[in-house]
Design a protein around this motif. Structure first.
Motif, PDB file in Angstrom:
ATOM      1  N   HIS A 121     -13.680  29.703 -47.469  1.00 17.17           N
ATOM      2  CA  HIS A 121     -12.305  30.116 -47.770  1.00 17.17           C
ATOM      3  C   HIS A 121     -11.796  31.178 -46.798  1.00 17.17           C
ATOM      4  CE1 HIS A 121     -12.610  27.814 -51.436  1.00 17.17           C
ATOM      5  NE2 HIS A 121     -13.651  28.513 -51.816  1.00 17.17           N
ATOM      6  N   VAL A 122     -11.906  30.918 -45.518  1.00 14.10           N
ATOM      7  CA  VAL A 122     -11.530  31.924 -44.520  1.00 14.10           C
ATOM      8  C   VAL A 122     -10.070  32.327 -44.676  1.00 14.10           C
ATOM      9  CG1 VAL A 122     -11.277  32.413 -42.073  1.00 14.10           C
ATOM     10  CG2 VAL A 122     -13.276  31.164 -42.886  1.00 14.10           C
ATOM     11  N   ASN A 123      -9.173  31.353 -44.722  1.00 14.54           N
ATOM     12  CA  ASN A 123      -7.746  31.678 -44.766  1.00 14.54           C
ATOM     13  C   ASN A 123      -7.352  32.349 -46.074  1.00 14.54           C
ATOM     14  OD1 ASN A 123      -7.660  30.543 -42.277  1.00 14.54           O
ATOM     15  ND2 ASN A 123      -6.575  28.688 -42.870  1.00 14.54           N
ATOM     16  N   ALA A 124      -7.942  31.883 -47.178  1.00 17.99           N
ATOM     17  CA  ALA A 124      -7.649  32.505 -48.467  1.00 17.99           C
ATOM     18  C   ALA A 124      -8.132  33.957 -48.484  1.00 17.99           C
ATOM     19  CB  ALA A 124      -8.307  31.710 -49.596  1.00 17.99           C
ATOM     20  N   GLN A 125      -9.303  34.201 -47.899  1.00 19.81           N
ATOM     21  CA  GLN A 125      -9.827  35.564 -47.873  1.00 19.81           C
ATOM     22  C   GLN A 125      -9.001  36.469 -46.959  1.00 19.81           C
ATOM     23  OE1 GLN A 125     -13.873  34.120 -47.021  1.00 19.81           O
ATOM     24  NE2 GLN A 125     -14.580  35.260 -48.806  1.00 19.81           N
ATOM     25  N   LEU A 126      -8.528  35.924 -45.837  1.00 20.52           N
ATOM     26  CA  LEU A 126      -7.653  36.711 -44.969  1.00 20.52           C
ATOM     27  C   LEU A 126      -6.357  37.065 -45.689  1.00 20.52           C
ATOM     28  CD1 LEU A 126      -8.004  34.970 -41.468  1.00 20.52           C
ATOM     29  CD2 LEU A 126      -9.010  37.120 -42.225  1.00 20.52           C
ATOM     30  N   GLY A 210      -0.561  45.136 -29.925  1.00 21.15           N
ATOM     31  CA  GLY A 210       0.766  44.621 -29.604  1.00 21.15           C
ATOM     32  C   GLY A 210       0.947  43.150 -29.940  1.00 21.15           C
ATOM     33  N   ILE A 211      -0.049  42.552 -30.589  1.00 21.52           N
ATOM     34  CA  ILE A 211       0.052  41.157 -31.033  1.00 21.52           C
ATOM     35  C   ILE A 211       0.148  41.163 -32.554  1.00 21.52           C
ATOM     36  CG2 ILE A 211      -1.193  38.965 -31.223  1.00 21.52           C
ATOM     37  CD1 ILE A 211      -2.292  39.550 -28.398  1.00 21.52           C
ATOM     38  N   THR A 212       1.090  40.420 -33.087  1.00 23.40           N
ATOM     39  CA  THR A 212       1.381  40.416 -34.523  1.00 23.40           C
ATOM     40  C   THR A 212       1.232  39.008 -35.078  1.00 23.40           C
ATOM     41  OG1 THR A 212       2.932  42.250 -34.193  1.00 23.40           O
ATOM     42  CG2 THR A 212       3.121  41.020 -36.266  1.00 23.40           C
ATOM     43  N   ALA A 213       0.731  38.928 -36.314  1.00 27.28           N
ATOM     44  CA  ALA A 213       0.597  37.641 -36.996  1.00 27.28           C
ATOM     45  C   ALA A 213       1.771  37.443 -37.949  1.00 27.28           C
ATOM     46  CB  ALA A 213      -0.717  37.585 -37.773  1.00 27.28           C
ATOM     47  N   PHE A 214       2.429  36.286 -37.853  1.00 26.11           N
ATOM     48  CA  PHE A 214       3.585  35.955 -38.689  1.00 26.11           C
ATOM     49  C   PHE A 214       3.301  34.703 -39.515  1.00 26.11           C
ATOM     50  CE2 PHE A 214       5.337  38.197 -35.039  1.00 26.11           C
ATOM     51  CZ  PHE A 214       6.295  39.032 -35.588  1.00 26.11           C
ATOM     52  N   GLU A 257       2.029  45.357 -38.055  1.00 28.32           N
ATOM     53  CA  GLU A 257       2.672  44.988 -36.797  1.00 28.32           C
ATOM     54  C   GLU A 257       1.824  45.478 -35.621  1.00 28.32           C
ATOM     55  OE1 GLU A 257       6.636  46.247 -34.248  1.00 28.32           O
ATOM     56  OE2 GLU A 257       6.772  46.234 -36.450  1.00 28.32           O
ATOM     57  N   GLY A 258       1.581  44.594 -34.662  1.00 26.55           N
ATOM     58  CA  GLY A 258       0.831  44.944 -33.462  1.00 26.55           C
ATOM     59  C   GLY A 258      -0.675  44.901 -33.606  1.00 26.55           C
ATOM     60  N   GLN A 259      -1.169  44.627 -34.825  1.00 25.40           N
ATOM     61  CA  GLN A 259      -2.612  44.631 -35.072  1.00 25.40           C
ATOM     62  C   GLN A 259      -3.140  43.241 -35.452  1.00 25.40           C
ATOM     63  OE1 GLN A 259      -4.448  47.458 -34.516  1.00 25.40           O
ATOM     64  NE2 GLN A 259      -2.483  48.269 -33.812  1.00 25.40           N
ATOM     65  N   GLY A 260      -2.454  42.214 -34.992  1.00 24.27           N
ATOM     66  CA  GLY A 260      -2.830  40.862 -35.382  1.00 24.27           C
ATOM     67  C   GLY A 260      -4.210  40.427 -34.921  1.00 24.27           C
ATOM     68  N   LEU A 261      -4.648  40.928 -33.756  1.00 28.90           N
ATOM     69  CA  LEU A 261      -5.955  40.503 -33.254  1.00 28.90           C
ATOM     70  C   LEU A 261      -7.103  41.009 -34.122  1.00 28.90           C
ATOM     71  CD1 LEU A 261      -5.896  40.444 -29.352  1.00 28.90           C
ATOM     72  CD2 LEU A 261      -5.615  38.593 -30.994  1.00 28.90           C
ATOM     73  N   ARG A 262      -6.875  42.052 -34.896  1.00 24.91           N
ATOM     74  CA  ARG A 262      -7.894  42.494 -35.857  1.00 24.91           C
ATOM     75  C   ARG A 262      -8.137  41.407 -36.906  1.00 24.91           C
ATOM     76  NH1 ARG A 262      -9.042  48.050 -35.894  1.00 24.91           N
ATOM     77  NH2 ARG A 262      -7.720  49.287 -34.492  1.00 24.91           N
ATOM     78  N   ILE A 263      -7.038  40.784 -37.330  1.00 25.31           N
ATOM     79  CA  ILE A 263      -7.161  39.683 -38.287  1.00 25.31           C
ATOM     80  C   ILE A 263      -7.925  38.534 -37.653  1.00 25.31           C
ATOM     81  CG2 ILE A 263      -5.881  38.002 -39.664  1.00 25.31           C
ATOM     82  CD1 ILE A 263      -3.599  40.012 -39.837  1.00 25.31           C
ATOM     83  N   ALA A 264      -7.555  38.189 -36.415  1.00 29.52           N
ATOM     84  CA  ALA A 264      -8.222  37.087 -35.728  1.00 29.52           C
ATOM     85  C   ALA A 264      -9.703  37.374 -35.551  1.00 29.52           C
ATOM     86  CB  ALA A 264      -7.566  36.852 -34.368  1.00 29.52           C
ATOM     87  N   GLN A 265     -10.055  38.612 -35.198  1.00 31.32           N
ATOM     88  CA  GLN A 265     -11.458  38.953 -34.974  1.00 31.32           C
ATOM     89  C   GLN A 265     -12.253  38.890 -36.266  1.00 31.32           C
ATOM     90  OE1 GLN A 265     -12.762  39.343 -31.866  1.00 31.32           O
ATOM     91  NE2 GLN A 265     -14.636  39.097 -33.036  1.00 31.32           N
ATOM     92  N   HIS A 266     -11.627  39.299 -37.371  1.00 29.16           N
ATOM     93  CA  HIS A 266     -12.270  39.186 -38.683  1.00 29.16           C
ATOM     94  C   HIS A 266     -12.582  37.718 -38.972  1.00 29.16           C
ATOM     95  CE1 HIS A 266     -12.359  40.782 -43.086  1.00 29.16           C
ATOM     96  NE2 HIS A 266     -13.166  39.753 -42.936  1.00 29.16           N
ATOM     97  N   PHE A 267     -11.601  36.883 -38.725  1.00 28.57           N
ATOM     98  CA  PHE A 267     -11.769  35.432 -38.912  1.00 28.57           C
ATOM     99  C   PHE A 267     -12.930  34.922 -38.059  1.00 28.57           C
ATOM    100  CE2 PHE A 267     -10.871  31.299 -36.981  1.00 28.57           C
ATOM    101  CZ  PHE A 267     -10.665  30.474 -38.087  1.00 28.57           C
ATOM    102  N   PHE A 268     -12.947  35.308 -36.776  1.00 31.70           N
ATOM    103  CA  PHE A 268     -13.956  34.794 -35.856  1.00 31.70           C
ATOM    104  C   PHE A 268     -15.355  35.277 -36.229  1.00 31.70           C
ATOM    105  CE2 PHE A 268     -10.475  34.370 -32.509  1.00 31.70           C
ATOM    106  CZ  PHE A 268     -10.416  32.983 -32.663  1.00 31.70           C
TER     107      PHE A 268
END
Length: 420
Positions: A121-126, A210-214, A257-268
């Motif tokens: 459940h990666v996306n649900a957990q994010l 500087g990268i944001t998740a929408f 805002e600007g911290q989207g890669l933290r989310i991506a790294q958590h996912f990875f």
């Protein structure tokens, strides 16, 4: 770390096996559903006349299996208790995924679609960790067990592994944002009402910040699925998407805002470890099937197993499997103890080593089985084709090695373990 697995986890595996035998295996045999797993699998799963997407019948079968697993209390294992889960740990997940993958291809655990009776459940957990209450209320139920999901759009046509050179941009216009750009390998978007689109909102190329998740509704004006990319293993759900003047608002931002890669790294980080455990399990299946066949097959009047040319390569693979199991479980345990980002170098090691191991094991199984191993009447070609993908997705072998080198030589800093 205690090298003996917790008694409650072993008990869970026994309950899981009983459920699979009682509920999932019979479903696999109903109405010729076995066509999705025998030599007809690729053809039966693929709607060749609809862009190579999965067939409706195949997706309905996986959905039915998930519903049965959820009703029996297995599907939500990794989720918090307040969401019907059992608060499963990273160690639990690694053990369970190896256990299921080692059974071979089946409705209980089909890695091509990341389908399993114990959900990943990666996306649900994010969403639970980074989403607002309104976003969670809007999406959580549907992406957990509905027939829809949440797609994630990170990779770009010109910048595969380097997300910091992101060409997709989001520019503020009053209280809104205007997104422009293209994404590729935008998986599962055909089942997604919303796409988690990563875009640069500030900074310059190469900046991690500087990268944001929408959260972008896929019915937005300007959001378009350009094509589905046909792959080594079909069907495909991997889209090339474009976003032209797509308007979203501040309430559509996931996380900060600007911290989207933290989310991506958590996912990875977490997914790379689960991927490694899956590869370990699938490789173990290839070894076990090869040993069994070598004992049964008797060319020239004696079992294949009596030949050292058969024995020794399988011995080497078995040795790798034992070492990988210990390393993967230790890494998972350390992540549970010190945090998901405290073991980034070890996660990368586990990932590229396990994925290579699985491809080697599938190749050796084909060789041991000879002609029948090369055919689609055995699972080895399917395992090889899928796990060959794992050596690219979630970061290619070379990216994983580059990360390890970064920590080894001091170019990157590892997050300090919690409490130290």
């Amino acid at each position: 770390m205690d090298v003996e697995l917790p008694a409650e986890l072993l008990e869970f595996l026994g309950q899981l096996d009983a459920f699979i035998d009682k509920e999932i295996k019979p479903l696999e045999q109903e109405n010729d559903n076995i066509r999705f797993f025998d030599h007809r699998r690729e053809h039966s799963r693929t709607d060749w006349d609809n862009q190579g997407l999965p067939t409706h019948e195949w997706e309905e079968l996986m959905y039915e299996a998930k519903c049965r697993a959820d009703k029996a209390g297995f599907y939500r294992y990794a989720l918090p208790k307040e969401y019907g889960g059992r608060q499963g740990s990273n160690l639990d997940g690694a053990v369970i995924r190896e256990h299921l993958a080692s059974k071979g291809l089946g409705l209980h655990h089909d890695l091509q679609n990341e389908h399993s009776v114990v959900g990943n459940h990666v996306n649900a957990q994010l969403l639970l960790q980074y989403g607002t209450p309104e976003q969670q209320e809007k999406l959580f139920d549907s992406i957990l067990l509905g027939k829809r999901t949440l797609a994630v759009a990170i990779t770009e046509p010109n910048h595969g592994s380097d997300a910091t050179h992101m060409e997709t941009t989001a520019v503020r216009e009053g209280n809104d944002w205007i997104i422009n750009g293209e994404k590729t390998w935008n998986s599962e978007v055909h089942l997604s009402d919303y796409n988690m689109v990563f875009a640069r909102t500030s900074g310059k190329n190469g900046d991690a910040e500087g990268i944001t998740a929408f959260l972008v509704p896929m019915n937005s004006e300007g959001a378009k699925i350009e094509e589905y990319l046909w792959t080594f293993n079909m069907p495909t759900s991997h889209a090339h998407t474009s976003f032209t003047n797509v308007r979203v608002s501040d309430k559509d931002i996931i996380g900060e805002e600007g911290q989207g890669l933290r989310i991506a790294q958590h996912f990875f980080n977490e997914n790379r470890l689960r991927q490694a455990a899956n590869s370990l399990g699938a490789g173990v299946y290839c070894i076990n099937e090869s040993v069994k066949y070598a004992l049964e097959r008797k060319p020239f009047g004696k079992p294949l197993a009596s030949n050292q040319a058969i024995q020794f390569p399988l011995v080497e693979l078995q040795t790798q499997a034992e070492m990988l199991r210990a390393f993967i479980q230790k890494t998972a345990w350390l992540m549970d103890k010190y945090g998901a980002f405290s073991q980034s170098d070890k996660v990368s090691m586990c990932n590229f080593a396990a994925n290579r191991f699985c491809c080697d094991a599938a190749d050796r199984a084909i060789q041991v089985h000879g002609g029948i191993g090369y055919s689609r009447h055995k699972q080895f070609e399917h395992i090889y084709r899928h796990h060959r993908r794992y050596r690219i997705t979630e970061g290619a072998d070379e990216i994983q090695m580059r990360r390890v080198a970064g920590y080894m030589f001091g170019f990157m800093k590892q997050q300090a373990p919690k409490g130290m």
